[in-house]
Design a protein around this motif. Structure first.
Motif, PDB file in Angstrom:
ATOM      1  N   TYR A 160      11.811 -21.203  93.077  1.00 26.37           N
ATOM      2  CA  TYR A 160      12.467 -19.920  92.921  1.00 26.37           C
ATOM      3  C   TYR A 160      12.725 -19.268  94.274  1.00 26.37           C
ATOM      4  O   TYR A 160      13.748 -18.630  94.492  1.00 26.37           O
ATOM      5  CB  TYR A 160      11.640 -18.984  92.031  1.00 26.37           C
ATOM      6  CG  TYR A 160      11.622 -19.399  90.589  1.00 26.37           C
ATOM      7  CD1 TYR A 160      12.667 -19.081  89.733  1.00 26.37           C
ATOM      8  CD2 TYR A 160      10.556 -20.129  90.077  1.00 26.37           C
ATOM      9  CE1 TYR A 160      12.653 -19.471  88.411  1.00 26.37           C
ATOM     10  CE2 TYR A 160      10.526 -20.528  88.753  1.00 26.37           C
ATOM     11  CZ  TYR A 160      11.586 -20.196  87.920  1.00 26.37           C
ATOM     12  OH  TYR A 160      11.568 -20.588  86.607  1.00 26.37           O
ATOM     13  N   GLN A 162      13.179 -20.938  97.079  1.00 28.46           N
ATOM     14  CA  GLN A 162      14.260 -21.715  97.691  1.00 28.46           C
ATOM     15  C   GLN A 162      15.618 -21.296  97.142  1.00 28.46           C
ATOM     16  O   GLN A 162      16.578 -21.141  97.895  1.00 28.46           O
ATOM     17  CB  GLN A 162      14.019 -23.213  97.470  1.00 28.46           C
ATOM     18  CG  GLN A 162      12.836 -23.749  98.235  1.00 28.46           C
ATOM     19  CD  GLN A 162      12.436 -25.149  97.809  1.00 28.46           C
ATOM     20  OE1 GLN A 162      12.957 -25.696  96.843  1.00 28.46           O
ATOM     21  NE2 GLN A 162      11.484 -25.732  98.523  1.00 28.46           N
ATOM     22  N   ASP A 163      15.704 -21.131  95.827  1.00 28.95           N
ATOM     23  CA  ASP A 163      16.961 -20.689  95.222  1.00 28.95           C
ATOM     24  C   ASP A 163      17.376 -19.323  95.752  1.00 28.95           C
ATOM     25  O   ASP A 163      18.538 -19.079  96.050  1.00 28.95           O
ATOM     26  CB  ASP A 163      16.843 -20.625  93.696  1.00 28.95           C
ATOM     27  CG  ASP A 163      16.762 -21.997  93.047  1.00 28.95           C
ATOM     28  OD1 ASP A 163      17.031 -23.002  93.741  1.00 28.95           O
ATOM     29  OD2 ASP A 163      16.415 -22.060  91.854  1.00 28.95           O
ATOM     30  N   GLU A 167      20.622 -18.408  98.092  1.00 30.50           N
ATOM     31  CA  GLU A 167      21.616 -17.402  97.688  1.00 30.50           C
ATOM     32  C   GLU A 167      21.849 -16.393  98.808  1.00 30.50           C
ATOM     33  O   GLU A 167      22.970 -15.930  99.009  1.00 30.50           O
ATOM     34  CB  GLU A 167      21.148 -16.704  96.402  1.00 30.50           C
ATOM     35  CG  GLU A 167      22.192 -15.825  95.770  1.00 30.50           C
ATOM     36  CD  GLU A 167      23.411 -16.582  95.277  1.00 30.50           C
ATOM     37  OE1 GLU A 167      24.491 -15.948  95.192  1.00 30.50           O
ATOM     38  OE2 GLU A 167      23.320 -17.786  94.971  1.00 30.50           O
TER      39      GLU A 167
END
Length: 170
Positions: A160, A162-163, A167
């Motif tokens: 999470y 990393q995401d 972004e």
């Protein structure tokens, strides 16, 4: 609001509410819920919780119905406040419920994910899955406040994070 002082602001923010209903999934609430509950209680509001199973299945009409039942039993109105405490799914569910219940009830959003802090309902879109179709029920609704506390990111699983960082870079 983004700062360590967010907890102080949150306590001030909820001081006008007679009742506060914290809406969260079981994972987030297990980690941080008691602290938030205590903080809101210190503001003088009577505090209630609506906790549902974590995961994408939480933003469904079935869960929404249970939330509406509790809101009705608590006799919530425009003098009260809901607090969406978690990721974007929790925010969307809470926002949707508040937009249609009794013509509108204020809510605040306390995101616990990077994505939630980056895009905290800025477009006002609130949705619920219905009949197996994602985001079939939609409305527009904006929170009265978004309170970001980076301390909530400490326990965020690595994928999470990393995401979220990806972004930011995107």
């Amino acid at each position: 609001i983004v700062a360590k002082e967010s907890r102080n602001y949150a306590q001030y923010m909820f001081s006008g509410a007679q009742k506060a209903l914290i809406v969260s999934d079981e994972t987030v609430f297990r980690l941080y819920g008691n602290g938030l509950k205590k903080l809101v209680k210190n503001s003088g509001a009577e505090v209630f919780t609506f906790i549902y199973p974590a995961g994408e299945n939480g933003k469904t009409k079935h869960v929404l119905d249970k939330l509406f039942i509790l809101m009705t039993e608590l006799n919530l109105n425009a003098n009260d406040c809901l607090i969406a405490f978690g990721g974007e799914g929790v925010a969307s569910l809470t926002s949707f419920a508040c937009s249609v219940f009794r013509g509108g009830i204020p809510f605040a959003y306390i995101p616990t994910t990077i994505m939630g802090m980056l895009n905290p309902l800025s477009d006002g879109n609130a949705s619920v899955d219905f009949l197996g179709k994602r985001d079939l029920l939609k409305t527009k609704n904006y929170p009265i406040a978004v309170i970001c506390d980076p301390d909530y990111l400490i326990s965020l699983p690595a994928p999470y994070k990393q995401d979220g960082y990806a972004e930011i870079i995107r």
